[in-house]
Design a protein around this motif. Structure first.
Motif, short mmCIF file in Angstrom:
data_model
loop_
_atom_site.label_atom_id
_atom_site.label_comp_id
_atom_site.label_asym_id
_atom_site.label_seq_id
_atom_site.Cartn_x
_atom_site.Cartn_y
_atom_site.Cartn_z
N ILE A 82 0.82 -1.21 0.00
CA ILE A 82 0.00 0.00 0.00
C ILE A 82 0.86 1.27 0.00
O ILE A 82 0.65 2.20 0.77
N ARG A 83 1.83 1.30 -0.88
CA ARG A 83 2.70 2.47 -0.98
C ARG A 83 1.91 3.70 -1.41
O ARG A 83 1.07 3.62 -2.31
N LYS A 84 2.20 4.83 -0.78
CA LYS A 84 1.54 6.10 -1.10
C LYS A 84 2.62 7.16 -1.28
O LYS A 84 3.63 7.16 -0.58
N VAL A 85 2.38 8.09 -2.20
CA VAL A 85 3.28 9.22 -2.41
C VAL A 85 2.45 10.49 -2.45
O VAL A 85 1.44 10.57 -3.16
N VAL A 86 2.89 11.47 -1.68
CA VAL A 86 2.20 12.76 -1.61
C VAL A 86 3.01 13.80 -2.38
O VAL A 86 4.22 13.95 -2.17
N ARG A 87 2.35 14.50 -3.29
CA ARG A 87 2.96 15.61 -4.02
C ARG A 87 2.15 16.87 -3.76
O ARG A 87 1.01 16.81 -3.30
N ARG A 88 2.74 18.00 -4.07
CA ARG A 88 2.06 19.28 -3.81
C ARG A 88 1.70 19.96 -5.12
O ARG A 88 2.35 19.76 -6.15
N ALA A 89 0.67 20.77 -5.07
CA ALA A 89 0.26 21.54 -6.24
C ALA A 89 -0.29 22.88 -5.80
O ALA A 89 -0.81 23.03 -4.69
#
Length: 248
Positions: free
Chosen positions: A80-87
């Motif tokens: 359940i890998r998750k990656v958070v990016r910003r915008a």
């Protein structure tokens, strides 16, 4: 404890990233961070956790015929890998039309998208930055109410807000897996109330990690060492569980 692909408490990043027949999958999350009005750190963490719970319970995911069901199944089988990016600004506006859903907190907006292979992000998400998610709280968050699920963060680890958002979302997902159908429905119907707080001290953290509650252990891809305990998911419905449920 089983390491079967169908065991929800098996390692959440267990695939070989170099195996073309078992490509890593990732759940993309995007947090809106406008220069003039960035979200508060704790609210961003809580909103990310609620966004993942909303995504998992959405009919497009939960229904076997839903368009997100198969991508989520493939993702969960691999971890359940998750990656958070910003915008911000136009970046956020380009991300919004892509399939997914947005959850809004008091100050934060987080959009979660269906899982994708780690090297095949949609271009409007791939261009977003992972860095730059260093958020702060304008004042210390209050103590959580006694009946509200709490995602306790380790007091011994330093994490960027983006990393902590992913870890809080892991904890919420482990709690969701461990709940029975009635408890899931009650949580969903209440719009997933929860709090994210840092454990009071080392003694409190030892007590939490030694109990029967779900514990998130990081795979070590970024920021912190592998197998670090990052989050304990303290849902009231799980406090009387007979056996530990741990994501190793």
């Amino acid at each position: 404890m089983s390491d079967s692909p169908n065991d929800p408490h098996a390692p959440h990043d267990r695939q070989d990233p170099h195996d073309p027949h078992d490509p890593p999958y990732v759940l993309p999350l995007v947090v809106r961070i406008e220069r003039a009005a960035p979200p508060a750190r704790t609210d961003a963490l809580e909103t990310a956790a609620r966004a993942v719970l909303t995504f998992l319970s959405d009919p497009r995911t939960a229904d076997g015929a839903g368009p997100w069901h198969e991508p989520v199944r493939a993702w969960e089988e691999r971890g359940i890998r998750k990656v958070v990016r910003r915008a911000r600004g136009s970046e956020w506006r380009r991300a919004e039309p892509l399939p997914g859903l947005t959850v809004t907190g008091r100050t934060a907006e987080v959009r979660v998208f269906p899982p994708v292979p780690v090297d095949a992000w949609p271009k409007d998400l791939a261009r977003l930055q992972v860095s730059g998610t260093d958020l702060t709280d304008p004042e210390p968050p209050p103590a959580p109410a006694a009946d509200v699920p709490v995602l306790w963060l380790s007091p011994e680890l330093e994490m960027t807000a983006g990393k902590a958002m992913a870890q809080a979302a892991h904890g919420a997902q482990l709690a969701w897996w461990d709940l029975d159908a009635a408890a899931r429905e009650a949580w969903r119907a209440a719009d997933f109330p929860l709090a994210v707080r840092t454990a009071r001290d080392a003694a409190h953290w030892r007590e939490l990690t030694a109990g029967a509650l779900p514990v998130v252990r990081d795979a070590g891809f970024t920021e912190i060492p592998a197998d670090s305990c990052t989050v304990v998911a303290d849902h009231p419905a799980l406090r009387l569980g007979p056996e530990p449920q741990i994501d190793l």
